[in-house]
Design a protein around this motif. Structure first.
Motif, short mmCIF file in Angstrom:
data_model
loop_
_atom_site.label_atom_id
_atom_site.label_comp_id
_atom_site.label_asym_id
_atom_site.label_seq_id
_atom_site.Cartn_x
_atom_site.Cartn_y
_atom_site.Cartn_z
N ALA A 1 0.84 -1.19 0.00
CA ALA A 1 0.00 0.00 0.00
C ALA A 1 0.88 1.24 0.00
O ALA A 1 0.60 2.22 -0.71
N GLY A 2 1.94 1.21 0.77
CA GLY A 2 2.85 2.35 0.83
C GLY A 2 3.47 2.61 -0.53
O GLY A 2 3.56 3.76 -0.98
N GLY B 1 1.05 4.08 -2.88
CA GLY B 1 0.86 5.48 -2.50
C GLY B 1 1.96 6.36 -3.06
O GLY B 1 1.70 7.44 -3.61
N GLY C 1 1.53 6.68 -6.83
CA GLY C 1 0.38 7.53 -7.11
C GLY C 1 0.72 9.00 -6.90
O GLY C 1 0.42 9.85 -7.76
N LEU C 2 1.38 9.31 -5.80
CA LEU C 2 1.72 10.70 -5.51
C LEU C 2 2.76 11.23 -6.50
O LEU C 2 2.73 12.41 -6.87
#
Ligand code: HEM
Length: 257
Positions: A230-231, A234, A237-238
């Motif tokens: 998930a990290g 993230g 995505g960022l």
């Protein structure tokens, strides 16, 4: 604080992409069950997690059979009097049977091998806090007590443990400890060749210590792989968002240049 010897073991779960090694966790479970569980409990870990992804990954039937070896006290039985019944996957490992042996569920997070932040702190980013290093070092850290100690000093000399008793005769005039570590109440639990593994893996002391340490680390964070994934998603995505915002900004201000 006394000096201690912590060895930098290398574990598969280290680093931003590290995952637990399923075979290693199965060996660790076997060591825990056959040796450590005589004294230590793991009361926050449910049997069902043994079959979950990212962990030891026992097949469903093996996980059920594992749980069925245990009995739990169920308060709802016998008209509210409570009674013992066979454990199911939803039940938890027993608590410690020896009152001064700490529960191992969260031990992986409760101890650190590297106290930091050293230098840039990158060691902790890549290797974590070293709970596994500490536990494995503790298990291989039993040595002959140093000569400065009285023969009948209570406990077992361990070079990785710093919270135990320490004989005054091993402290010099400046207050320095003459030998690393301290005396622990746990007798040496592993000597090497304690277990024969189904997967034929080495049972040398170092390997056994590493396997059970990895298992204890997994118990304290069973969903580590999911967290790292998930990290990572993230961060990706960022990063994409940052590029798009940069381009948007360029376009918005272009007419005013
Ligand atoms: C403490 C692991 C087997 C009795 C500990 C600690 C760990 C540990 C990580 C905490 C040390 C600290 O506070 O920093 C293990 C593992 C075992 C094992 C992995 C199996 C390979 C046993 C057995 C016994 C035992 C068989 C009983 C005969 C104790 C006791 C303590 C302790 C009494 C408290 C020590 C103190 O605070 O001085 N163990 N243990 N352990 N263990 Fe074990």
């Amino acid at each position: 604080h006394a000096e201690t010897h912590i060895e930098n073991f290398s574990f598969s779960y280290e680093g931003p992409f590290g995952t637990f090694d399923q075979n290693q966790l199965q060996r660790g479970l076997q060591i825990y069950t056959e040796i450590c569980a005589a004294c230590h409990g793991m009361e926050y870990v449910a049997y069902r997690t043994l079959a979950e992804e990212g962990g030891p990954g026992l097949p469903e039937d093996q996980m059920r059979a594992y749980a069925q070896q245990f009995e739990v006290f169920d308060e709802s039985l016998a008209d509210g009097q409570g009674d013992y019944r066979t454990a199911t996957p939803a039940d938890y490992f027993p608590e410690s049977s020896l009152s001064n042996a700490p529960d191992l569920s969260l031990m992986g997070k409760a101890r650190a091998g590297f106290h930091g932040p050293y230098g840039t702190g990158l060691n902790q980013l890549f290797n974590g806090m070293g709970g596994g290093e500490y536990i494995a070092s503790l298990l291989v850290g039993y040595e002959e007590p140093p000569e400065c100690a009285p023969e009948d000093f209570e406990g077992y000399y361990n070079t990785a443990f710093d919270a135990g008793g320490y004989p005054a005769s091993c402290i010099d005039e400046d207050g320095h400890h003459m030998a690393p570590g301290s005396w622990i109440a746990m007798p040496q639990p592993l000597y090497g060749e304690d277990i024969v593994f189904n997967d034929g893996h080495s049972n040398e002391l170092h390997e056994e210590a590493k396997d059970v340490a990895a298992f204890i680390m997994w118990a304290s964070e069973p969903h580590m792989a999911a967290r790292k994934q998930a990290g990572f998603a993230g961060v990706i995505g960022l990063s994409v968002l940052a590029v798009l915002l940069y381009l948007t900004n360029k376009r918005l201000w272009a007419p005013h240049k």
